[in-house]
Design a protein around this motif. Sequence first.
Motif, PDB file in Angstrom:
ATOM      1  N   GLN A  48       0.857  -1.097  -0.082  1.00 37.55           N
ATOM      2  CA  GLN A  48       0.079  -0.141  -0.021  1.00 37.55           C
ATOM      3  C   GLN A  48       0.585   1.120   0.105  1.00 37.55           C
ATOM      4  N   LEU A  49       1.713   1.152   0.862  1.00 38.71           N
ATOM      5  CA  LEU A  49       2.711   2.461   0.904  1.00 38.71           C
ATOM      6  C   LEU A  49       3.502   2.486  -0.507  1.00 38.71           C
ATOM      7  N   VAL A  50       3.895   1.698  -1.124  1.00 38.04           N
ATOM      8  CA  VAL A  50       4.523   1.656  -2.271  1.00 38.04           C
ATOM      9  C   VAL A  50       3.469   2.267  -3.581  1.00 38.04           C
ATOM     10  N   THR A  51       2.602   1.568  -3.495  1.00 37.05           N
ATOM     11  CA  THR A  51       1.238   1.953  -4.416  1.00 37.05           C
ATOM     12  C   THR A  51       0.986   3.438  -4.349  1.00 37.05           C
ATOM     13  N   GLY A  52       0.907   3.939  -2.982  1.00 40.05           N
ATOM     14  CA  GLY A  52       0.445   5.249  -2.688  1.00 40.05           C
ATOM     15  C   GLY A  52       1.595   6.449  -3.231  1.00 40.05           C
ATOM     16  N   ILE A  53       2.924   5.798  -3.071  1.00 41.24           N
ATOM     17  CA  ILE A  53       3.757   6.955  -3.495  1.00 41.24           C
ATOM     18  C   ILE A  53       3.828   6.781  -4.871  1.00 41.24           C
ATOM     19  N   VAL A  54       3.666   5.759  -5.595  1.00 37.26           N
ATOM     20  CA  VAL A  54       3.632   5.722  -7.071  1.00 37.26           C
ATOM     21  C   VAL A  54       2.489   6.411  -7.627  1.00 37.26           C
ATOM     22  N   LEU A  55       1.387   6.287  -6.993  1.00 32.55           N
ATOM     23  CA  LEU A  55       0.293   7.060  -7.392  1.00 32.55           C
ATOM     24  C   LEU A  55       0.693   8.693  -7.338  1.00 32.55           C
TER      25      LEU A  55
END
Length: 119
Positions: A48-55
């Motif tokens: 979730q952290l990585v996905t949020g940063i990518v978004l």
Amino acid sequence: MLTVLMLVTGVAALLLAAWCGWAAYRDQPTKDWHFIGMAVVLVAALVQLVTGIVLLARGEKPEQGTTIFVAYLLGAFACVPAAGLMSLSERTRWGSVTVAAAGVVLAVLEVRLYDIWGG
């Protein structure tokens, strides 16, 4: 995609809370299996952290602000490992209570992340 990750992470956190709460009810400390469960929840929080940063890097913006969104993402990621370390230092039923409380806190953080993103 972020909504699904928030839901999966929140449900996994509540399952971990129930499991560790049951251990605390039976007057047991956290055991190796509980730490495996914490690792599963931590992996979900990391995804979730990585996905949020990518978004955020792609230019998408949370409804209530980027700073608070990143702060909640980092807090959600750090919640379970911090409780795991505390439960290692407290090898009684209270270690299980600590992890159970962290699971509930993480579930609440997931709901707040959903609100911040604009859900």
